[in-house]
Scaffold this motif. Structure first.
Motif, PDB file in Angstrom:
ATOM      1  N   TYR A 163      89.988  37.489  51.795  1.00  0.00           N
ATOM      2  CA  TYR A 163      89.535  38.040  53.202  1.00  0.00           C
ATOM      3  C   TYR A 163      89.166  36.737  54.193  1.00  0.00           C
ATOM      4  O   TYR A 163      88.558  35.940  53.549  1.00  0.00           O
ATOM      5  CB  TYR A 163      88.048  38.934  52.914  1.00  0.00           C
ATOM      6  N   GLU A 164      89.460  37.014  55.429  1.00  0.00           N
ATOM      7  CA  GLU A 164      88.989  35.768  56.197  1.00  0.00           C
ATOM      8  C   GLU A 164      88.005  36.530  57.343  1.00  0.00           C
ATOM      9  O   GLU A 164      88.444  37.064  58.101  1.00  0.00           O
ATOM     10  CB  GLU A 164      90.448  35.210  57.004  1.00  0.00           C
ATOM     11  N   TRP A 165      86.960  35.735  57.076  1.00  0.00           N
ATOM     12  CA  TRP A 165      85.727  36.214  57.902  1.00  0.00           C
ATOM     13  C   TRP A 165      85.723  35.584  59.421  1.00  0.00           C
ATOM     14  O   TRP A 165      86.406  34.439  59.508  1.00  0.00           O
ATOM     15  CB  TRP A 165      84.542  35.391  57.378  1.00  0.00           C
ATOM     16  N   ASP A 166      85.887  36.368  60.449  1.00  0.00           N
ATOM     17  CA  ASP A 166      86.046  35.965  61.776  1.00  0.00           C
ATOM     18  C   ASP A 166      87.403  35.499  62.122  1.00  0.00           C
ATOM     19  O   ASP A 166      87.758  34.535  62.702  1.00  0.00           O
ATOM     20  CB  ASP A 166      84.843  34.585  62.175  1.00  0.00           C
ATOM     21  N   ARG A 167      88.331  36.334  61.442  1.00  0.00           N
ATOM     22  CA  ARG A 167      89.726  36.108  61.604  1.00  0.00           C
ATOM     23  C   ARG A 167      90.014  35.951  62.843  1.00  0.00           C
ATOM     24  O   ARG A 167      89.539  36.776  63.893  1.00  0.00           O
ATOM     25  CB  ARG A 167      90.571  37.203  60.922  1.00  0.00           C
ATOM     26  N   GLY A 168      91.095  34.822  63.370  1.00  0.00           N
ATOM     27  CA  GLY A 168      91.595  34.834  64.764  1.00  0.00           C
ATOM     28  C   GLY A 168      90.397  34.047  65.762  1.00  0.00           C
ATOM     29  O   GLY A 168      90.683  33.849  66.924  1.00  0.00           O
ATOM     30  N   THR A 177      85.923  29.700  64.270  1.00  0.00           N
ATOM     31  CA  THR A 177      84.971  29.729  63.180  1.00  0.00           C
ATOM     32  C   THR A 177      85.377  30.561  62.128  1.00  0.00           C
ATOM     33  O   THR A 177      84.491  30.641  61.122  1.00  0.00           O
ATOM     34  CB  THR A 177      83.639  30.325  63.827  1.00  0.00           C
ATOM     35  N   ALA A 178      86.596  30.919  61.992  1.00  0.00           N
ATOM     36  CA  ALA A 178      87.179  31.897  60.770  1.00  0.00           C
ATOM     37  C   ALA A 178      87.162  30.830  59.538  1.00  0.00           C
ATOM     38  O   ALA A 178      87.295  29.673  59.355  1.00  0.00           O
ATOM     39  CB  ALA A 178      88.887  31.811  60.829  1.00  0.00           C
ATOM     40  N   THR A 179      86.758  31.896  58.478  1.00  0.00           N
ATOM     41  CA  THR A 179      86.142  31.281  57.039  1.00  0.00           C
ATOM     42  C   THR A 179      87.191  31.996  56.157  1.00  0.00           C
ATOM     43  O   THR A 179      86.879  33.119  55.789  1.00  0.00           O
ATOM     44  CB  THR A 179      84.855  31.337  56.824  1.00  0.00           C
ATOM     45  N   PRO A 180      88.159  31.486  55.654  1.00  0.00           N
ATOM     46  CA  PRO A 180      88.911  32.162  54.376  1.00  0.00           C
ATOM     47  C   PRO A 180      88.099  32.227  53.018  1.00  0.00           C
ATOM     48  O   PRO A 180      87.256  31.340  52.859  1.00  0.00           O
ATOM     49  CB  PRO A 180      90.064  31.261  53.990  1.00  0.00           C
ATOM     50  N   GLY A 181      88.295  33.153  52.556  1.00  0.00           N
ATOM     51  CA  GLY A 181      87.726  33.061  51.173  1.00  0.00           C
ATOM     52  C   GLY A 181      87.816  34.510  50.347  1.00  0.00           C
ATOM     53  O   GLY A 181      88.819  35.085  50.837  1.00  0.00           O
ATOM     54  N   ASP A 213      83.536  51.067  52.214  1.00  0.00           N
ATOM     55  CA  ASP A 213      84.060  50.575  53.288  1.00  0.00           C
ATOM     56  C   ASP A 213      83.427  49.319  53.793  1.00  0.00           C
ATOM     57  O   ASP A 213      83.531  48.863  54.755  1.00  0.00           O
ATOM     58  CB  ASP A 213      84.229  51.585  54.349  1.00  0.00           C
ATOM     59  N   LYS A 214      82.269  48.947  52.998  1.00  0.00           N
ATOM     60  CA  LYS A 214      81.495  48.015  53.575  1.00  0.00           C
ATOM     61  C   LYS A 214      81.478  46.472  52.946  1.00  0.00           C
ATOM     62  O   LYS A 214      81.652  46.567  51.561  1.00  0.00           O
ATOM     63  CB  LYS A 214      79.845  48.260  53.425  1.00  0.00           C
ATOM     64  N   ILE A 215      81.636  45.522  53.450  1.00  0.00           N
ATOM     65  CA  ILE A 215      81.427  44.061  52.746  1.00  0.00           C
ATOM     66  C   ILE A 215      80.241  43.801  52.449  1.00  0.00           C
ATOM     67  O   ILE A 215      79.279  43.793  53.357  1.00  0.00           O
ATOM     68  CB  ILE A 215      82.098  43.177  53.949  1.00  0.00           C
ATOM     69  N   ILE A 216      79.897  43.611  51.253  1.00  0.00           N
ATOM     70  CA  ILE A 216      78.618  43.314  50.765  1.00  0.00           C
ATOM     71  C   ILE A 216      78.177  41.863  50.635  1.00  0.00           C
ATOM     72  O   ILE A 216      77.188  41.367  50.328  1.00  0.00           O
ATOM     73  CB  ILE A 216      78.141  44.156  49.552  1.00  0.00           C
ATOM     74  N   ALA A 217      79.462  41.003  50.434  1.00  0.00           N
ATOM     75  CA  ALA A 217      79.102  39.690  50.317  1.00  0.00           C
ATOM     76  C   ALA A 217      80.520  38.828  50.805  1.00  0.00           C
ATOM     77  O   ALA A 217      81.600  39.410  50.659  1.00  0.00           O
ATOM     78  CB  ALA A 217      79.125  39.271  48.944  1.00  0.00           C
ATOM     79  N   HIS A 218      80.631  37.772  51.423  1.00  0.00           N
ATOM     80  CA  HIS A 218      81.579  36.921  51.626  1.00  0.00           C
ATOM     81  C   HIS A 218      81.473  35.664  51.081  1.00  0.00           C
ATOM     82  O   HIS A 218      80.244  35.197  51.368  1.00  0.00           O
ATOM     83  CB  HIS A 218      82.110  36.846  52.891  1.00  0.00           C
ATOM     84  N   MET A 219      82.177  34.777  50.342  1.00  0.00           N
ATOM     85  CA  MET A 219      82.058  33.572  49.959  1.00  0.00           C
ATOM     86  C   MET A 219      83.205  32.912  49.936  1.00  0.00           C
ATOM     87  O   MET A 219      84.469  33.370  49.966  1.00  0.00           O
ATOM     88  CB  MET A 219      81.405  33.511  48.620  1.00  0.00           C
TER      89      MET A 219
END
Length: 61
Positions: free
Chosen positions: A11-16, A19-23, A30-36
């Motif tokens: 998943y890429e946080w803030d895609r486009g 500040t996009a952060t791949p991870g 349907d909820k993202i509970i963590a991104h790293m």
């Protein structure tokens, strides 16, 4: 306690955005509970594997 039911996916946080952060995202329903980032995800996976190995060793006694 219910089983977590979390799923991991790329998943890429803030895609486009600049500040996009791949991870890796952990989702529950349907909820993202963590991104790293990938390094943090690998470290977490290693820790989970260590815990499972320890459990299996203790269960085999």
């Amino acid at each position: 306690m219910r089983p977590a039911g979390a799923r991991a996916l790329e998943y890429e946080w803030d895609r486009g955005k600049p500040t996009a952060t791949p991870g890796i995202a952990l989702r529950s329903g349907d909820k993202i509970i963590a991104h790293m980032g990938y390094d943090a995800a690998r470290k977490l996976a290693d820790k989970i594997n260590d815990i499972c190995d320890q459990y299996e060793q203790e269960a085999a006694k």
